[in-house]
Design a protein around this motif. Structure first.
Motif, PDB file in Angstrom:
ATOM      1  N   ASN A 155      11.273  -0.536  -6.871  1.00  0.00           N
ATOM      2  CA  ASN A 155      11.578  -1.477  -7.953  1.00  0.00           C
ATOM      3  C   ASN A 155      12.027  -0.736  -9.206  1.00  0.00           C
ATOM      4  O   ASN A 155      12.946  -1.171  -9.913  1.00  0.00           O
ATOM      5  CB  ASN A 155      10.358  -2.342  -8.271  1.00  0.00           C
ATOM      6  N   VAL A 186      -2.925   7.650  -4.447  1.00  0.00           N
ATOM      7  CA  VAL A 186      -2.582   6.239  -4.298  1.00  0.00           C
ATOM      8  C   VAL A 186      -3.435   5.599  -3.204  1.00  0.00           C
ATOM      9  O   VAL A 186      -3.521   6.110  -2.093  1.00  0.00           O
ATOM     10  CB  VAL A 186      -1.084   6.085  -3.954  1.00  0.00           C
ATOM     11  N   ASP A 246      -2.984   2.423  -1.966  1.00  0.00           N
ATOM     12  CA  ASP A 246      -2.107   1.692  -1.054  1.00  0.00           C
ATOM     13  C   ASP A 246      -0.700   2.284  -1.127  1.00  0.00           C
ATOM     14  O   ASP A 246       0.067   1.978  -2.040  1.00  0.00           O
ATOM     15  CB  ASP A 246      -2.073   0.215  -1.445  1.00  0.00           C
ATOM     16  N   LYS A 252       1.978   1.681   0.489  1.00  0.00           N
ATOM     17  CA  LYS A 252       3.044   0.689   0.532  1.00  0.00           C
ATOM     18  C   LYS A 252       3.269   0.072  -0.844  1.00  0.00           C
ATOM     19  O   LYS A 252       4.400  -0.199  -1.247  1.00  0.00           O
ATOM     20  CB  LYS A 252       2.707  -0.400   1.552  1.00  0.00           C
ATOM     21  N   GLU A 253       2.162  -0.145  -1.566  1.00  0.00           N
ATOM     22  CA  GLU A 253       2.277  -0.712  -2.912  1.00  0.00           C
ATOM     23  C   GLU A 253       3.015   0.261  -3.832  1.00  0.00           C
ATOM     24  O   GLU A 253       3.860  -0.130  -4.628  1.00  0.00           O
ATOM     25  CB  GLU A 253       0.884  -1.006  -3.464  1.00  0.00           C
ATOM     26  N   TYR A 254       2.701   1.538  -3.679  1.00  0.00           N
ATOM     27  CA  TYR A 254       3.372   2.555  -4.500  1.00  0.00           C
ATOM     28  C   TYR A 254       4.856   2.626  -4.151  1.00  0.00           C
ATOM     29  O   TYR A 254       5.721   2.697  -5.027  1.00  0.00           O
ATOM     30  CB  TYR A 254       2.736   3.934  -4.276  1.00  0.00           C
ATOM     31  N   GLU A 255       5.168   2.580  -2.858  1.00  0.00           N
ATOM     32  CA  GLU A 255       6.563   2.649  -2.420  1.00  0.00           C
ATOM     33  C   GLU A 255       7.362   1.473  -2.982  1.00  0.00           C
ATOM     34  O   GLU A 255       8.499   1.627  -3.417  1.00  0.00           O
ATOM     35  CB  GLU A 255       6.642   2.666  -0.894  1.00  0.00           C
ATOM     36  N   THR A 256       6.737   0.302  -2.996  1.00  0.00           N
ATOM     37  CA  THR A 256       7.405  -0.877  -3.549  1.00  0.00           C
ATOM     38  C   THR A 256       7.657  -0.701  -5.043  1.00  0.00           C
ATOM     39  O   THR A 256       8.748  -1.007  -5.554  1.00  0.00           O
ATOM     40  CB  THR A 256       6.546  -2.132  -3.313  1.00  0.00           C
ATOM     41  N   LEU A 257       6.648  -0.187  -5.777  1.00  0.00           N
ATOM     42  CA  LEU A 257       6.795   0.053  -7.209  1.00  0.00           C
ATOM     43  C   LEU A 257       7.924   1.049  -7.471  1.00  0.00           C
ATOM     44  O   LEU A 257       8.758   0.851  -8.361  1.00  0.00           O
ATOM     45  CB  LEU A 257       5.481   0.585  -7.783  1.00  0.00           C
TER      46      LEU A 257
END
Length: 536
Positions: free
Chosen positions: A451, A439, A441, A443-448
């Motif tokens: 969600n 990954v 980013d 943080k982007e993965y954590e957000t995904l």
């Protein structure tokens, strides 16, 4: 036509003795028999010659059936080199491929592997599961237990220490127990092992002692540490795989009493009886030593799939306090998470085996049209994202593994019971970033990830809407994850999952997931990174 045995035996035995080579292929053996006028009973005669020690031929063994040894004494000489090796003796029974290549340097590479398989066939050695270049040579394991007591007792002084144990009472202890178990679980080695026992370690925080007491015909598994349950169940399952190698064993499993008023108790409860009491909703059992009732769910906590609700309730409690970051809480949370995720996949793997519907079974559902599905669930298309099933590290696949559900209402009606169970376990999966994800980013993965879980939670809560009125109460229980028994399902949900994946992925790529059998007998669908841990 069947020739008289003496004539048949003499013809073939003499022909074999006249062969210049020490080993041949099965086809070459048949040719020898044909020359000796023995054609119609080749396989029967081959078995007779094998049983008489004239040849070595294991036609029912996939790893050994491609070679016929014409001079068994030749095999004995090479195996003796292993047993007499100073290197093997000094390593306390560890036989390395480097040493094998040295001792058997005049053999072809294929014959070295064949000889190694022969040693395993006769329970002379066992290759370790995590490193196939290492074998344990049984005759060179120390007879007497080394000094393990100091290390075993020290863990009690390192802080809070709990203990779980189980005794396996047998009618006999065959050769191979516990040495085969020691080899398969060698990834936990501390270097302390002997003919009838071993000391294992897990993440330096837990120790396990396995002892076979042959005089009393039992094996005892004990695990100590702050949170020993996960390691204990892992090794317990490995022991069950070992015992299953010996059909006909009479096995009685017992677990010790919890004690009374802070005092230990010597009584041991029959594990089978405890399980039967729990199935009949009987919450206590009397200890005959103290004449006091003992909690059945406490005795079985985490050891039986039917107690998973209690484990999940404990995870719920931990999740509320884990934000403070206490090491002990984090450790228990991680161990219970591993235990629960492995138990979930194992239980449903058994159900899949019954209905012959093997496929990855951990996933999340993603509505295509944002929040629109909340008003009309049945009219919205969904995507199914497969997950790697590495215990304690569930994560979405990175090589695809995304499938369209074009008729969600119909599909969800069938799969609702399974989805409710899956969400109950999946919601604790942590968004762990690792080298298997790549990954850019985090943080982007954590957000995904968050969600995904939030949408899955909302979707699971709406599942009862898909049921007929008379099924609402059961559907509601399932959606809340209160019914975790896979035996209640008729297999329709798992068949529907398999059908969806096969229709959209006939080549069965399944996001790069591989079906891996672990040393403990668990089948897991793993990504390439996590599968490599079992293929060294």
């Amino acid at each position: 036509m069947r020739l008289p045995w003496p004539t048949t035996w003499l013809n073939v035995a003499n022909a074999i003795r006249n062969e210049a080579k020490k080993y041949i292929t099965p086809q070459q053996l048949w040719d020898i028999m044909a020359k000796s006028q023995v054609v119609d009973s080749q396989e029967v005669l081959a078995r007779w010659l094998h049983e008489l020690g004239e040849i070595l031929y294991f036609q029912d063994n996939e790893e050994l059936n491609d070679t016929v040894i014409l001079k068994p004494q030749w095999v004995t000489e090479y195996i003796s080199k292993v047993l007499e090796s100073k290197d093997v003796i000094n390593r306390k029974g560890i036989f390395t491929r480097q040493e094998m290549n040295q001792l058997w340097r005049d053999l072809e590479l294929s014959m070295r592997d064949h000889f190694l398989h022969l040693m395993e066939r006769f329970d002379l050695s066992y290759r370790t599961q995590e490193n196939r270049d290492l074998s344990l040579v049984v005759e060179r394991l120390p007879l007497d237990a080394p000094n393990y007591e100091q290390k075993w007792q020290q863990i009690k002084q390192a802080g809070e220490c709990n203990e779980i144990s189980m005794k396996f009472q047998l009618n006999t202890i065959p050769a191979g127990i516990p040495t085969w178990f020691i080899a398969r679980q060698h990834r936990f080695t501390t270097g302390i092992h002997w003919r009838n026992g071993v000391l294992f370690a897990y993440e330096q925080e837990h120790l396990a002692l396995v002892e076979a007491v042959k005089s009393d015909r039992y094996i005892k598994l004990t695990v100590r540490g702050t949170n020993p349950l996960n390691f204990f169940v892992l090794l317990r399952d490995g022991m069950e795989v070992t015992l299953a190698r010996f059909p006909g064993l009479d096995i009685k499993r017992t677990i010790p009493c919890l004690g009374h008023n802070g005092q230990p108790c010597t009584h041991e409860f029959d594990y089978k009886q405890l399980s039967q009491r729990w199935e009949k909703k009987k919450g206590t059992i009397e200890c005959p030593e103290a004449m006091e009732d003992v909690s059945v769910p406490e005795l079985l906590y985490g050891l039986n799939w039917n107690t998973q609700n209690a484990v999940l309730e404990r995870i719920d409690q931990l999740e509320k306090t884990v934000v403070h970051g206490q090491v002990v809480i984090l450790d228990e949370f991680k161990n219970l998470l591993e235990l629960t995720q492995r138990g979930f996949t194992n239980a449903f793997r058994r159900e899949q085996a019954i209905i012959d519907s093997h496929c990855p079974n951990v996933f999340v559902l993603r509505p295509r049209d944002g929040k629109a599905w909340q008003k009309n669930l049945t009219g919205q298309k969904l995507d199914l994202q497969l997950y790697c099933q590495a215990p304690g590290c569930w994560h979405p696949t990175q090589e695809g593994g995304l499938y369209e559900i074009n008729e969600p209402a119909k599909w969800l009606r069938v799969t609702a019971p399974y989805i409710g169970n899956l969400f109950k376990v999946l919601k604790y999966a942590a968004p762990i970033i690792g080298p298997w994800l790549g990954v850019v980013d985090p943080k982007e993965y954590e957000t995904l990830f968050k969600n995904d879980l939030e949408l899955f939670k909302e979707l699971a809560a709406k599942l009862p809407e898909l049921k007929e009125s008379e099924d609402l109460e059961l559907a509601d229980k399932i959606a809340r994850g209160e019914d975790l028994d896979p035996e209640r399902f008729d297999g329709a949900a798992l068949r529907a999952l398999r059908q969806l994946l096969e229709e959209q992925d006939p080549q069965q790529h399944w996001g790069g997931l591989k079906n891996i059998l672990t040393p403990e007998g668990h089948y897991l669908w793993l990504c390439e990174h996590h599968a490599a841990e079992y293929k060294r």
